[in-house]
Design an enzyme around this catalytic site. Structure first.
Site, PDB file in Angstrom:
ATOM      1  N   ASP A 143     -20.394  37.033  59.835  1.00  0.00           N
ATOM      2  CA  ASP A 143     -20.032  38.401  58.905  1.00  0.00           C
ATOM      3  C   ASP A 143     -20.034  39.978  60.011  1.00  0.00           C
ATOM      4  O   ASP A 143     -20.950  39.682  60.872  1.00  0.00           O
ATOM      5  CB  ASP A 143     -21.575  38.377  57.525  1.00  0.00           C
ATOM      6  N   LYS A 154      -8.365  39.604  58.387  1.00  0.00           N
ATOM      7  CA  LYS A 154      -9.695  38.862  59.345  1.00  0.00           C
ATOM      8  C   LYS A 154      -9.424  37.123  59.957  1.00  0.00           C
ATOM      9  O   LYS A 154      -9.291  37.057  61.476  1.00  0.00           O
ATOM     10  CB  LYS A 154     -11.336  38.068  59.074  1.00  0.00           C
ATOM     11  N   ARG A 163     -15.486  42.392  67.010  1.00  0.00           N
ATOM     12  CA  ARG A 163     -15.453  41.582  66.059  1.00  0.00           C
ATOM     13  C   ARG A 163     -14.174  40.983  67.345  1.00  0.00           C
ATOM     14  O   ARG A 163     -15.144  39.825  67.875  1.00  0.00           O
ATOM     15  CB  ARG A 163     -14.370  41.326  64.881  1.00  0.00           C
TER      16      ARG A 163
END
Length: 198
Positions: free
Chosen positions: A68, A12, A177
């Site tokens: 999240d 991430k 994302r």
């Protein structure tokens, strides 16, 4: 500008660093000496993002953001959703999670799904939320070795490749994302512009 991304997930961290402009320096939790495992106890994706960001902002008194992400499969009533990382158990094993998902969908004709990312930004005592969603389909087998999580079984709408068959830049251009991070970037850019003119 310097911000902490409240994650221990190096995948991430790498993905988000690649999306942000160079004038925004991103630190991970390890960089600030935080080795806490922050319990994600909320019932929603938004809630878990807020828990992580609030924890770091409160303990370390630093501007930060967290995210999240959940995979929501419509035939399964939105599951795995908030439990995406630990769908097959607390060991958080991506292969086992995908195996369980494929087994659950074995006799389903509707394999539509969406990835949803929520970013919670704590900046100068205020919190802001940014949401990115990408719709797609869960295929019948794993394909590709890029990415992470459920990427090998998710094909976004309008494409034939899974996220795991795309390069990081290809995935970032259309991913959940990527969309949430772009909103974050736009917001931070407007903050920087306002500061420059005042």
């Amino acid at each position: 500008m310097k911000l902490v991304f409240a994650t221990h997930n190096l995948n991430k961290l790498q993905e988000v660093r690649a999306l942000l402009p160079q004038n925004i320096a991103i630190l991970g939790l390890t960089d600030i000496g935080c080795h806490d495992e922050i319990d994600e106890t909320a019932a929603t994706i938004e809630g878990n993002a807020q828990i992580k960001s609030d924890h770091v902002a409160r303990i370390y008194e630093i501007d930060c953001f967290s995210d999240d992400t959940g995979l929501e499969v419509f035939a399964l009533g939105g599951a795995p959703g908030v439990y995406s990382a630990r769908y097959a158990g607390e060991q958080k094993n991506a292969q086992e999670n995908m195996n369980k998902l494929l087994a659950e969908l074995e006799n389903q004709t509707d394999r539509s799904a969406q990835f949803k990312t929520v970013i919670a930004l704590n900046l100068k005592g205020q919190q802001h939320l940014f949401t990115g969603i990408v719709r797609g389909t869960i295929i019948h087998e794993k394909r590709g070795n890029q990415g992470f999580g459920y990427d090998p079984v998710f094909v976004p709408e309008g494409y034939e490749q899974t996220f795991a068959q795309m390069s990081m830049s290809e995935k970032a251009a259309l991913s959940h994302r990527g969309k949430a991070v772009q909103q974050l970037v736009d917001f931070l850019s407007s903050v920087a512009e306002n500061q420059a003119t005042t």
